[in-house]
Design a protein around this motif. Structure first.
Motif, mmCIF file in Angstrom:
data_model
loop_
_atom_site.group_PDB
_atom_site.id
_atom_site.type_symbol
_atom_site.label_atom_id
_atom_site.label_comp_id
_atom_site.label_asym_id
_atom_site.label_seq_id
_atom_site.Cartn_x
_atom_site.Cartn_y
_atom_site.Cartn_z
ATOM 1 N N MET A 1 11.837 6.162 -5.534
ATOM 2 C CA MET A 1 10.891 5.031 -5.568
ATOM 3 C C MET A 1 9.485 5.511 -5.238
ATOM 4 O O MET A 1 9.311 6.380 -4.406
ATOM 5 N N ARG A 2 8.498 4.916 -5.893
ATOM 6 C CA ARG A 2 7.116 5.231 -5.562
ATOM 7 C C ARG A 2 6.642 4.261 -4.487
ATOM 8 O O ARG A 2 6.712 3.036 -4.663
ATOM 9 N N ILE A 3 6.162 4.809 -3.385
ATOM 10 C CA ILE A 3 5.807 4.025 -2.210
ATOM 11 C C ILE A 3 4.378 4.361 -1.796
ATOM 12 O O ILE A 3 3.996 5.533 -1.759
ATOM 13 N N ALA A 4 3.601 3.339 -1.487
ATOM 14 C CA ALA A 4 2.249 3.542 -0.967
ATOM 15 C C ALA A 4 2.168 3.004 0.453
ATOM 16 O O ALA A 4 2.746 1.962 0.767
ATOM 17 N N VAL A 5 1.467 3.727 1.301
ATOM 18 C CA VAL A 5 1.231 3.303 2.679
ATOM 19 C C VAL A 5 -0.248 2.999 2.806
ATOM 20 O O VAL A 5 -1.088 3.898 2.722
ATOM 21 N N MET A 6 -0.560 1.724 2.979
ATOM 22 C CA MET A 6 -1.949 1.302 3.146
ATOM 23 C C MET A 6 -2.263 1.309 4.636
ATOM 24 O O MET A 6 -1.818 0.441 5.383
ATOM 25 N N GLY A 7 -3.014 2.312 5.065
ATOM 26 C CA GLY A 7 -3.314 2.464 6.482
ATOM 27 C C GLY A 7 -2.461 3.557 7.083
ATOM 28 O O GLY A 7 -1.519 3.303 7.835
ATOM 29 N N ALA A 8 -2.794 4.795 6.752
ATOM 30 C CA ALA A 8 -1.969 5.928 7.166
ATOM 31 C C ALA A 8 -2.386 6.429 8.541
ATOM 32 O O ALA A 8 -2.890 7.535 8.716
ATOM 33 N N GLY A 9 -2.158 5.566 9.551
ATOM 34 C CA GLY A 9 -2.287 5.977 10.939
ATOM 35 C C GLY A 9 -0.946 6.441 11.452
ATOM 36 O O GLY A 9 -0.103 6.910 10.691
#
Length: 303
Positions: A1-9
């Protein structure tokens, strides 16, 4: 699955790193210093069980969420509106959006701004950014999500990546339970710059925490929220299981950054005023953290 993390803290990098390690295509959207380090060397995932450099993609812009099937929103509560506006043009119509944030109303805020369903996840993990592209995991890591058409797929996705996940019919109550933990610990850890284990050993500190917890429970009752479990027992377990952990609010103040206190004790203060519920302990904790934030801002302002 393609996953995006918005806010990579710290939170975003931990969960994004675990998913990438499990073989998923992950894009981290974060600050330039972290993006540069991750692009160059991969994400250093430094957990209690292993230390590994995980190859992931990284972007400084919200266009990094384009084409993602799952978007994990991990920005600070103070940045929720800006993140929603930035993401909106790039979200795929079929993308699942999940809020992994502190506070109880971020999923609702995202949903209103994005005009689409957003799931809420309650996050129990102790992490910090130990350097550019280096996330340090101190303990736990489980998630609680609500039931949805996608919950079965999400459980499989996270579980196979080594992330425990529970589906709860009372995810709102679970969010409030997490809010109560944050109201008990975050401000006190920030004000004293002490980790949880040392904090609770202080004279009368547990009495202050008990009062803060009770105010939150009184407010939840006024809101018609059923908070699951024994909140005070859960508060005590935090110090026992994560004695060396500093709160995210403490970490923010130590770095001169704006904290999420407006969405923690500040939220309790505002809702208490609106509903006629007295919250004096939360008011004091909130006001002290705000003063420390102001002092930190003044010390970093150019003359």
């Amino acid at each position: 699955m393609r996953i995006a993390v918005m806010g990579a803290g710290a939170v975003g990098c931990y969960y994004g790193g675990m998913l990438a390690r499990a073989g998923h295509e992950v894009v981290l959207v974060g600050r330039p210093m972290h993006v540069d380090a991750v692009t160059r060397d991969g994400l250093l995932l430094d957990t209690r069980d292993f230390q590994e450099r995980v190859p992931v993609r990284a972007s400084t812009g919200a266009e990094g969420v384009r084409g993602a099937q799952l978007v994990l929103c991990c920005v600070k509560s103070t940045d929720t509106a800006d993140a929603a506006i930035a993401m909106a043009p790039h979200l795929a119509p079929e993308a699942i959006v999940l809020s992994l944030q502190n506070g109880v109303d971020n999923a609702e805020r995202l949903q209103a701004l994005l005009g689409r369903e957003v799931g809420a996840a309650v996050v129990y993990v102790a992490t910090e950014m130990a350097g550019p592209g280096h996330v340090k995991h101190h303990g736990r890591g489980e998630l609680v999500i609500g039931p949805s058409d996608a919950s079965g797929r999400l459980v499989e996705l996270f579980t196979t990546a080594g992330i425990p996940v529970e589906v709860s019919d009372n995810v709102v109550g679970a969010l409030w339970a997490k809010l109560i933990l944050n109201c008990a610990y975050n401000a006190l850890s920030a004000i004293t710059q002490l980790p949880y284990g040392r904090l609770v050993a202080g004279d009368a500190v547990e009495d202050v925490m008990r009062d803060a917890v009770q105010e939150c429970l009184d407010l939840a009752w006024a809101e018609g929220i059923t908070v699951p479990g024994d909140c005070w027992a859960a508060v005590q377990r935090i110090a026992q299981t994560m004695p060396s952990q500093f709160s995210s609010t403490a970490q923010d103040l130590a770095r001169g950054k704006r904290s999420e206190i407006d969405h923690l004790n500040g939220f309790v203060l505002r809702r208490g005023k609106a509903l006629g519920v007295a919250t004096p302990v939360n008011r004091v904790l909130y006001s002290l953290v705000k003063l420390l934030e102001e002092r930190a801002a003044e010390s970093t302002t150019p003359v």
